[in-house]
Scaffold this motif. Structure first.
Motif, mmCIF file in Angstrom:
data_model
loop_
_atom_site.group_PDB
_atom_site.id
_atom_site.type_symbol
_atom_site.label_atom_id
_atom_site.label_comp_id
_atom_site.label_asym_id
_atom_site.label_seq_id
_atom_site.Cartn_x
_atom_site.Cartn_y
_atom_site.Cartn_z
ATOM 1 N N TRP A 66 -68.154 -45.700 50.022
ATOM 2 C CA TRP A 66 -69.079 -46.422 50.885
ATOM 3 C C TRP A 66 -69.265 -47.858 50.437
ATOM 4 O O TRP A 66 -69.505 -48.754 51.262
ATOM 5 C CB TRP A 66 -70.422 -45.691 50.983
ATOM 6 C CG TRP A 66 -71.331 -45.791 49.783
ATOM 7 C CD1 TRP A 66 -71.502 -44.867 48.798
ATOM 8 C CD2 TRP A 66 -72.237 -46.860 49.476
ATOM 9 N NE1 TRP A 66 -72.438 -45.295 47.885
ATOM 10 C CE2 TRP A 66 -72.906 -46.521 48.280
ATOM 11 C CE3 TRP A 66 -72.541 -48.080 50.085
ATOM 12 C CZ2 TRP A 66 -73.858 -47.341 47.677
ATOM 13 C CZ3 TRP A 66 -73.483 -48.911 49.494
ATOM 14 C CH2 TRP A 66 -74.134 -48.539 48.311
ATOM 15 N N GLN A 67 -69.136 -48.108 49.145
ATOM 16 C CA GLN A 67 -69.268 -49.486 48.662
ATOM 17 C C GLN A 67 -68.187 -50.384 49.245
ATOM 18 O O GLN A 67 -68.421 -51.576 49.485
ATOM 19 C CB GLN A 67 -69.224 -49.518 47.136
ATOM 20 C CG GLN A 67 -70.423 -48.874 46.459
ATOM 21 C CD GLN A 67 -70.249 -47.392 46.189
ATOM 22 O OE1 GLN A 67 -69.376 -46.731 46.777
ATOM 23 N NE2 GLN A 67 -71.053 -46.836 45.300
ATOM 24 N N ASP A 68 -66.994 -49.819 49.486
ATOM 25 C CA ASP A 68 -65.909 -50.594 50.090
ATOM 26 C C ASP A 68 -66.230 -50.936 51.539
ATOM 27 O O ASP A 68 -66.006 -52.066 51.990
ATOM 28 C CB ASP A 68 -64.596 -49.796 50.039
ATOM 29 C CG ASP A 68 -64.193 -49.416 48.625
ATOM 30 O OD1 ASP A 68 -64.205 -50.291 47.745
ATOM 31 O OD2 ASP A 68 -63.866 -48.227 48.404
ATOM 32 N N TRP A 69 -66.734 -49.963 52.281
ATOM 33 C CA TRP A 69 -67.068 -50.193 53.694
ATOM 34 C C TRP A 69 -68.203 -51.216 53.803
ATOM 35 O O TRP A 69 -68.159 -52.109 54.646
ATOM 36 C CB TRP A 69 -67.470 -48.891 54.371
ATOM 37 C CG TRP A 69 -66.600 -47.716 54.008
ATOM 38 C CD1 TRP A 69 -65.239 -47.745 53.744
ATOM 39 C CD2 TRP A 69 -67.008 -46.355 53.840
ATOM 40 N NE1 TRP A 69 -64.793 -46.490 53.433
ATOM 41 C CE2 TRP A 69 -65.843 -45.600 53.473
ATOM 42 C CE3 TRP A 69 -68.218 -45.679 53.971
ATOM 43 C CZ2 TRP A 69 -65.882 -44.233 53.236
ATOM 44 C CZ3 TRP A 69 -68.262 -44.312 53.739
ATOM 45 C CH2 TRP A 69 -67.108 -43.605 53.375
ATOM 46 N N TYR A 70 -69.192 -51.050 52.923
ATOM 47 C CA TYR A 70 -70.336 -51.961 52.976
ATOM 48 C C TYR A 70 -69.944 -53.381 52.568
ATOM 49 O O TYR A 70 -70.428 -54.358 53.158
ATOM 50 C CB TYR A 70 -71.465 -51.447 52.074
ATOM 51 C CG TYR A 70 -72.689 -52.333 52.117
ATOM 52 C CD1 TYR A 70 -73.499 -52.365 53.255
ATOM 53 C CD2 TYR A 70 -73.017 -53.160 51.045
ATOM 54 C CE1 TYR A 70 -74.614 -53.199 53.310
ATOM 55 C CE2 TYR A 70 -74.128 -53.977 51.093
ATOM 56 C CZ TYR A 70 -74.917 -53.999 52.229
ATOM 57 O OH TYR A 70 -76.003 -54.829 52.290
ATOM 58 N N ALA A 71 -69.082 -53.508 51.587
ATOM 59 C CA ALA A 71 -68.646 -54.832 51.140
ATOM 60 C C ALA A 71 -67.986 -55.602 52.277
ATOM 61 O O ALA A 71 -68.142 -56.827 52.391
ATOM 62 C CB ALA A 71 -67.699 -54.705 49.949
ATOM 63 N N GLU A 72 -67.248 -54.894 53.128
ATOM 64 C CA GLU A 72 -66.572 -55.561 54.239
ATOM 65 C C GLU A 72 -67.565 -56.107 55.252
ATOM 66 O O GLU A 72 -67.448 -57.258 55.703
ATOM 67 C CB GLU A 72 -65.610 -54.584 54.920
ATOM 68 C CG GLU A 72 -64.835 -55.174 56.090
ATOM 69 C CD GLU A 72 -63.892 -56.299 55.695
ATOM 70 O OE1 GLU A 72 -63.489 -57.068 56.592
ATOM 71 O OE2 GLU A 72 -63.545 -56.413 54.494
ATOM 72 N N VAL A 73 -68.563 -55.313 55.642
ATOM 73 C CA VAL A 73 -69.528 -55.808 56.629
ATOM 74 C C VAL A 73 -70.440 -56.861 56.012
ATOM 75 O O VAL A 73 -70.877 -57.793 56.699
ATOM 76 C CB VAL A 73 -70.352 -54.653 57.252
ATOM 77 C CG1 VAL A 73 -69.440 -53.739 58.053
ATOM 78 C CG2 VAL A 73 -71.120 -53.860 56.208
#
Length: 260
Positions: A66-73
């Motif tokens: 989830w940290q990867d997905w959140y970093a993108e947004v």
């Protein structure tokens, strides 16, 4: 790994008001593309990123968290904030969790939030077993395609990678803890016929956020992916009206640039 046709991210440079759209777990920008194009045609600056691990094959999602997905947004939010006077964050399903976390962590950057069938909690009791099951099974059948409108289809994975699903459950916990920090105006659009996310998700959001300006609309004719369903036009119009009410902008400027 090549992207699935239709899963490409979408960016549109328009006027001084920006919108960041966040797609759902195992989905892709395709589920929000008509919404993004509608907002762009209205003169808004729009960003619709592809989340890491999505839009290719489910095995690629398995190694993300989830940290990867959140970093993108979060990266997209900062880019929009640099070029826009005001920014709004929209999210479908898990994208709603990402939008809420952005609003909680960056209240100075996010002017408002629009949520469509947000996913913020575990609806399946088996989620509690993910810490163990994820080491025994790589995946389970997918959840994409919950749409009532004949002929409409969502581009996403037909399998749920369980390491990523376990991380999604961790995201839910962090978002639940942060909900009281969300004080921006919120537009919540919910489908009573949703087969993926229970009404308890939207109820939890409404109960815990600190926002006083909260509007809820029902998408009576749609299932989970309401942005591609019978109530898509309702979602598009309500969200644009929400932005215009809060910005005082009644007509946007024509777009000057578009990038994929």
């Amino acid at each position: 790994m090549p992207l699935l046709p239709g899963a490409e991210p979408y960016h549109h440079r328009g006027g001084p008001v920006g919108v960041l759209l966040c797609h759902g777990f195992t989905g892709s920008p395709q589920s929000l593309r008509p919404w993004a194009e509608y907002l762009a045609e209205a003169g808004l600056t729009v960003a619709l990123p592809l989340l890491p691990g999505h839009g290719t094959r489910w095995q690629d999602l398995q190694v993300t968290r989830w940290q990867d997905w959140y970093a993108e947004v979060a990266r997209e939010l900062l880019l929009l904030a640099d070029e826009c006077e005001q920014v709004f964050v929209f999210g479908l399903s898990m994208g709603g969790s990402l939008a809420l976390r952005l609003a909680a962590e960056h209240p100075e950057l996010v002017s408002g939030v629009v949520l469509v069938n947000p996913s913020v909690r575990a609806d399946n009791p088996a989620t509690a077993l993910l810490p163990v099951i994820r080491h025994l099974l790589p995946s389970l059948p997918g959840i994409t395609g919950d749409i009532a409108r004949p002929g409409a289809a969502e581009l996403g994975y037909d399998r749920i990678p369980l390491h990523a699903a376990w991380s999604l459950a961790q995201l839910w916990r962090t978002v639940q803890q942060a909900l009281p920090q969300v004080g921006q105006p919120v537009l919540l659009l919910r489908s009573p016929g949703d087969h993926v996310v229970s009404p308890a998700n939207s109820a939890l959001v409404r109960a815990r956020i600190s926002s006083v300006d909260v509007t809820e609309r029902l998408c009576e004719r749609s299932y989970h992916v309401a942005t591609l369903d019978h109530d898509a036009e309702l979602i598009f119009e309500e969200s644009l009206g929400f932005v215009r009410r809060l910005t005082g902008v009644t007509q946007g400027t024509e777009a000057t640039d578009q990038r994929g």
